[in-house]
Design a protein around this motif. Sequence first.
Motif, short mmCIF file in Angstrom:
data_model
loop_
_atom_site.label_atom_id
_atom_site.label_comp_id
_atom_site.label_asym_id
_atom_site.label_seq_id
_atom_site.Cartn_x
_atom_site.Cartn_y
_atom_site.Cartn_z
N THR A 1 32.28 30.72 46.76
CA THR A 1 32.63 31.37 48.02
C THR A 1 33.64 30.54 48.80
O THR A 1 34.55 31.08 49.44
CB THR A 1 31.36 31.59 48.86
OG1 THR A 1 30.40 32.32 48.08
CG2 THR A 1 31.68 32.37 50.13
N SER B 1 30.29 42.69 40.30
CA SER B 1 31.54 43.33 39.87
C SER B 1 32.61 42.33 39.46
O SER B 1 33.61 42.72 38.85
CB SER B 1 32.07 44.22 40.99
OG SER B 1 32.36 43.45 42.16
N THR B 2 32.44 41.06 39.79
CA THR B 2 33.47 40.06 39.48
C THR B 2 32.96 38.89 38.65
O THR B 2 33.76 38.09 38.17
CB THR B 2 34.07 39.50 40.78
OG1 THR B 2 33.01 38.95 41.60
CG2 THR B 2 34.80 40.59 41.56
N SER C 1 28.74 35.31 42.48
CA SER C 1 27.52 36.01 42.86
C SER C 1 27.68 37.50 43.03
O SER C 1 26.72 38.19 43.37
CB SER C 1 26.97 35.42 44.17
OG SER C 1 27.94 35.51 45.21
N ASP C 2 28.87 38.03 42.78
CA ASP C 2 29.12 39.47 42.88
C ASP C 2 29.08 40.07 41.48
O ASP C 2 29.82 39.65 40.59
CB ASP C 2 30.49 39.72 43.52
CG ASP C 2 30.71 41.18 43.87
OD1 ASP C 2 29.92 42.03 43.39
OD2 ASP C 2 31.65 41.49 44.61
N GLU D 1 40.56 37.59 52.47
CA GLU D 1 39.20 37.09 52.32
C GLU D 1 38.72 37.38 50.90
O GLU D 1 38.50 38.53 50.52
CB GLU D 1 38.27 37.76 53.33
CG GLU D 1 36.86 37.20 53.30
CD GLU D 1 35.96 37.84 54.33
OE1 GLU D 1 34.75 37.53 54.34
OE2 GLU D 1 36.47 38.66 55.13
N GLY D 2 38.60 36.35 50.10
CA GLY D 2 38.21 36.51 48.71
C GLY D 2 36.75 36.85 48.57
O GLY D 2 35.92 36.51 49.43
N PRO D 3 36.37 37.53 47.49
CA PRO D 3 34.97 37.88 47.28
C PRO D 3 34.16 36.69 46.79
O PRO D 3 34.70 35.63 46.46
CB PRO D 3 35.05 38.97 46.21
CG PRO D 3 36.28 38.62 45.43
CD PRO D 3 37.25 38.04 46.42
N ALA D 4 32.87 36.86 46.75
CA ALA D 4 31.99 35.86 46.14
C ALA D 4 32.02 36.07 44.64
O ALA D 4 31.19 36.78 44.08
CB ALA D 4 30.58 35.98 46.70
N TRP D 5 33.00 35.46 43.99
CA TRP D 5 33.30 35.77 42.59
C TRP D 5 32.09 35.63 41.69
O TRP D 5 31.81 36.50 40.85
CB TRP D 5 34.43 34.87 42.10
CG TRP D 5 35.71 35.01 42.85
CD1 TRP D 5 36.09 34.32 43.97
CD2 TRP D 5 36.78 35.91 42.56
NE1 TRP D 5 37.34 34.72 44.37
CE2 TRP D 5 37.78 35.70 43.52
CE3 TRP D 5 36.99 36.86 41.56
CZ2 TRP D 5 38.97 36.40 43.53
CZ3 TRP D 5 38.18 37.57 41.57
CH2 TRP D 5 39.15 37.34 42.55
N ASN E 1 39.39 31.09 46.73
CA ASN E 1 39.27 31.73 48.03
C ASN E 1 40.00 30.97 49.12
O ASN E 1 40.51 31.57 50.08
CB ASN E 1 37.79 31.88 48.40
CG ASN E 1 37.12 33.01 47.65
OD1 ASN E 1 37.79 33.83 47.02
ND2 ASN E 1 35.80 33.05 47.69
#
Length: 327
Positions: free
Chosen positions: A163, A186-187, A183-184, A177-181, A168
């Motif tokens: 995060t 989809s990523t 813990s997500d 704002e980058g995603p939680a790569w 990010n």
Amino acid sequence: MAMTTTQAPEARPEGPSGSPGPAATPSTAPRRRRRRGGRGQVQWAGYIFLLPWFLGMLFTIVPFGASLYLGFTDYDLLTPPEWVGFANFIELFRDPRVGQSLIVTFTYTFVSVPLSLIAALGVALALNKGIRGLPLYRAVYYLPSLLGGSVAIVMLWRQIFGTRGIVNTFLGWFGIEGPAWVSDPSTALSVLIILNVWTFGAPMVIFLASLRQVPTMYYEAASVDGASRWRQFRSITLPLISPIIFFNLVLSTIGTLQTFTQGYVLSNGSGGPAGSTLFYNLNLYIEGFSRFNMGYASAMAWLLLVIIAAFTALNFIAQKYWVYYEN
């Protein structure tokens, strides 16, 4: 008159039926024995050199046989195995986790293998231009393929795509704002795909060696005919290195179908988040060593063997339509 004396013929040894046997020459029999002995020494030397391979086969065949037997049993590692027949193999087609892990593994394979081969071939084409310091660049690009599957690199990758990781932070400079790569759901798998593409060094070195074997006279003749660089690449380079592309494709496919470490470290051994990194081998490990269903895990291992053999067979069947061999 001169008297001539005739010498009596030398007596031949009698054969088994009383008939005279063949004439014995002094050097024939010993020479044959020497030759036979020398050939035997060469054969024994070959067997001695093959002995490590035979010993290695024992360490392979015995676990194979034990795994096949356990696949037909209910075995929890603590009590003796109990024969259950094909129950484990039937359960494989009913278990939703098996289907989910196969989807994750196939997605990872079908996306990362083509991307890694394209990246490897692109870098090999760039390095084939005869730049200075080629051994250094080759070593730099090859190094990730040695470290990419290690636990330390996967943990580093988790920090980079965290995060508050480097990715990010870089996106934040541009107001994104980058995603939680990690813990997500989809990523998370995309992070591992990028990691696998980053480790393209091994096929790149093989591609580079094959590009250096393409005769330059083909390119010279194509240039005289006015062929563009893309035309030369499509009509000369790709056909001549297609056996190497096929070789890298088969090895990369087999390797990605057996992925385990990356998913285990990134998800702390759970296959999360939401099963997005539940590779087939990771699911097999969980069944065998976390849930103590070793008989079921053995059946899963044999299903994986069949899947890998099927993919390899399909590649060999399809290669006759696109792989070019000079003979």
